[in-house]
Design a protein around this motif. Structure first.
Motif, PDB file in Angstrom:
ATOM      1  N   ILE A   1     -25.145 -17.497 -20.055  1.00  0.00           N
ATOM      2  CA  ILE A   1     -25.455 -19.095 -20.918  1.00  0.00           C
ATOM      3  C   ILE A   1     -26.358 -18.602 -22.247  1.00  0.00           C
ATOM      4  O   ILE A   1     -26.068 -19.126 -23.088  1.00  0.00           O
ATOM      5  N   ALA A   2     -27.279 -17.541 -22.254  1.00  0.00           N
ATOM      6  CA  ALA A   2     -27.907 -17.093 -23.180  1.00  0.00           C
ATOM      7  C   ALA A   2     -27.279 -16.647 -24.465  1.00  0.00           C
ATOM      8  O   ALA A   2     -27.480 -16.327 -25.547  1.00  0.00           O
ATOM      9  N   ASN A   3     -25.998 -15.771 -23.952  1.00  0.00           N
ATOM     10  CA  ASN A   3     -25.366 -15.199 -24.954  1.00  0.00           C
ATOM     11  C   ASN A   3     -23.818 -15.309 -25.392  1.00  0.00           C
ATOM     12  O   ASN A   3     -23.656 -15.135 -26.475  1.00  0.00           O
ATOM     13  N   VAL A   4     -23.382 -16.275 -24.695  1.00  0.00           N
ATOM     14  CA  VAL A   4     -21.785 -16.467 -24.718  1.00  0.00           C
ATOM     15  C   VAL A   4     -21.881 -17.389 -26.469  1.00  0.00           C
ATOM     16  O   VAL A   4     -20.706 -17.348 -26.894  1.00  0.00           O
ATOM     17  N   ASP A   5     -22.601 -18.161 -26.658  1.00  0.00           N
ATOM     18  CA  ASP A   5     -22.642 -18.891 -27.695  1.00  0.00           C
ATOM     19  C   ASP A   5     -22.363 -18.031 -29.181  1.00  0.00           C
ATOM     20  O   ASP A   5     -21.704 -18.437 -29.992  1.00  0.00           O
ATOM     21  N   ASN A   6     -22.797 -17.025 -29.109  1.00  0.00           N
ATOM     22  CA  ASN A   6     -22.850 -16.195 -30.259  1.00  0.00           C
ATOM     23  C   ASN A   6     -21.730 -15.192 -30.174  1.00  0.00           C
ATOM     24  O   ASN A   6     -21.565 -14.228 -30.836  1.00  0.00           O
ATOM     25  N   ALA A   7     -20.781 -15.124 -29.108  1.00  0.00           N
ATOM     26  CA  ALA A   7     -19.576 -14.239 -29.044  1.00  0.00           C
ATOM     27  C   ALA A   7     -18.646 -14.655 -30.005  1.00  0.00           C
ATOM     28  O   ALA A   7     -18.594 -15.568 -30.519  1.00  0.00           O
ATOM     29  N   THR A   8     -17.743 -13.669 -30.208  1.00  0.00           N
ATOM     30  CA  THR A   8     -16.637 -13.959 -31.243  1.00  0.00           C
ATOM     31  C   THR A   8     -15.419 -14.458 -30.247  1.00  0.00           C
ATOM     32  O   THR A   8     -15.067 -13.818 -29.140  1.00  0.00           O
ATOM     33  N   GLY A   9     -14.962 -15.557 -30.627  1.00  0.00           N
ATOM     34  CA  GLY A   9     -14.029 -16.326 -29.760  1.00  0.00           C
ATOM     35  C   GLY A   9     -13.981 -17.610 -30.173  1.00  0.00           C
ATOM     36  O   GLY A   9     -14.709 -18.218 -30.621  1.00  0.00           O
TER      37      GLY A   9
END
Length: 490
Positions: free
Chosen positions: A129-137
């Protein structure tokens, strides 16, 4: 929780790839860890992390009684009134049956393992939850992964709050469990029951919005309908009848009830009624450390080797002779000399001979029918409740006609059908808690469909007896500065 979160530092995830399979999972050991940016740099990496959480829902933690969510479902049924184990056998789940398994605060007790299991899921969900928003995709993919993680966090908190405290109604201000919504190594104190339920509702509402229009990757994943199903389950526990009715109705749309043939097939393969299940390939099955080992009375696991699981005579006799659900129970015969011991349930069976490949059911549309019917009855909408109940039960018993009743009598009929329909699926102690009804076992002999007195230490217990609560692990109290001895459940 500090001692637990330290095992999975917030800046690193351990990702292991199982040999010979494409399913990857998270490990809580710090060795083999890789930086967050490598895991969450892309949505593909985040999906690997998500798949890891799902795999942890059915893998064995440390012994043959701990195999993910279904071991806790079985625990909650063994604590209740309707499941009988007639002999000690190899001893698995006997302590849960006699209410001693959760009475100690060791890390290896049922209390300690449950705490570790659910907080491990929460830790890993928080990292996603803390990291997925900044992932490439794509944004759609980020929403899918995050929605699944929010659901898993809510699901874990729902079971924690119901194990470590009494039911919601009347205990809103009682101490619940620590709430963690982001990666951290700092322990927290016990949030109130109300605060924990507020977080569960917020997580599910957010997941519902994120998963709009999305289809699940795998049988083991969830979609928006699954979220609505858990919303209905939570609302039922909170006695929020209108929300329970609405969400259950929305959740069951598009699912068809099993026919008699499918119902008798053994609950080992996902079908049109299943809203959520865990798909377990044969080469990854946990064999003796599995739900089917403990609940399939015809398999070569612990149940088949002697630790049978029976239904009570009282519940068996509430089913009519034309009910398919009665057909999958060994009818009582003289001298207990049937193919199986009297009242043995054949509800859960492995689908293939010589193989442990099977699916675990976690949510079915029939549960939604029952939630909606009960909510309607409690809202005073008896005709609608009766119609819904008849739709469900006639799919099991074509001759069923709901009694011409309303009010509490109708609610009792729905609750009886709920006990029959969901037997062995993990709802016994949850229902006793929300209904404020005692644990009450009729004792005698298993051949008579009654609990064997020698195996149960607790024949009757108030559902609000503090002794029924799980204990916070002593290691948690020792290592979490926000907790003290006074925070322990009695």
């Amino acid at each position: 929780m500090k001692n637990i979160v330290k095992k999975l530092a917030p800046l690193a995830l351990a990702v292991l790839v199982l040999t010979g399979c494409d399913k990857e999972y998270l490990d809580t050991a710090p060795s083999s860890s890789v930086p967050n940016e490598m895991v969450f740099g892309t949505t593909e990496g985040a999906t690997v992390a998500l798949n890891g959480i799902y795999r942890s829902l059915w893998t064995s933690m440390d012994n043959h009684g701990n195999y993910g969510q279904k071991s806790y479902d079985l625990t909650m049924d063994m604590m209740g009134n309707d499941v009988i184990t007639p002999v000690r056998g190899y001893g698995w789940f006997v302590a849960e049956y006699n209410h001693s398994a959760y009475a100690t605060a060791t890390t290896t007790s049922r209390s300690g393992v449950a705490w570790r299991y659910y907080y491990r899921t929460i830790n890993n969900a928080n990292l996603i939850i803390a990291n997925v928003d900044n992932a490439t995709g794509t944004q759609a993919r980020k929403d899918y992964v995050k929605g699944n993680a929010l659901f898993l966090r809510a699901h874990s908190y729902f079971y924690l709050i119901n194990m470590f405290q009494h039911t919601y109604k009347g205990h809103e201000n009682a101490p619940g469990v620590p709430l963690y919504t982001e990666p951290t190594t700092e322990g927290k104190g016990r949030g109130t029951v109300q605060e924990v339920y507020n977080q569960i509702i917020a997580d599910l509402d957010a997941a519902e919005a994120l998963l709009e229009g999305k289809t699940k990757d795998l049988v083991s994943h969830i979609n928006q309908k699954t979220v609505k199903g858990l919303q209905a389950r939570v609302a039922l526990q909170m006695e929020n009848w209108e929300r329970a009715r609405m969400k259950a109705n929305e959740a069951r749309q598009g699912y068809s009830l099993m026919n008699a043939t499918t119902y008798k097939a053994g609950f080992g393969v996902a079908n049109s009624e299943w809203m959520w299940g865990l798909q377990i390939p044969n080469d990854q099955s946990t064999i003796y450390a599995s739900f089917f080992s403990h609940m399939s009375n015809t398999a070569g696991g612990y149940a088949g080797l002697g630790s049978k699981k029976l239904i009570t005579r009282e519940l068996y006799e509430k089913m009519s002779a034309t009910d398919v659900r009665k057909e999958i129970v060994q009818a009582p015969v003289a001298d207990n000399k049937g193919t199986q011991p009297n009242y043995t349930s054949l509800k859960f069976r492995l689908p293939g001979a010589g193989s442990w490949a099977a699916d675990y059911v976690l949510m079915r549309a029939s549960e939604m029918y029952l939630i909606e019917a009960e909510a309607l009855a409690r809202l005073g909408r008896a005709p609608e409740a009766v119609a819904l109940l008849e739709t469900l039960v006639r799919s099991r018993d074509a001759a069923y006609v709901a009694p011409a009743i309303s009010g509490q009598a109708l609610i009792e009929e729905i609750l009886i059908q709920r006990r029959i329909e969901l037997w062995g699926e993990g709802f016994s102690i949850l229902d006793l808690k929300r209904l404020n009804r005692p644990v009450k076992r009729i004792t005698g002999t298993a051949a008579n469909g009654e609990h064997v007195e020698a195996l149960i230490l607790v024949k009757e217990r108030s559902i609000t007896d503090p002794q029924i609560l799980f204990r916070i692990p002593q290691d948690e109290i020792n290592n979490n500065k926000a907790l003290s001895a006074s925070d322990q459940n009695p």
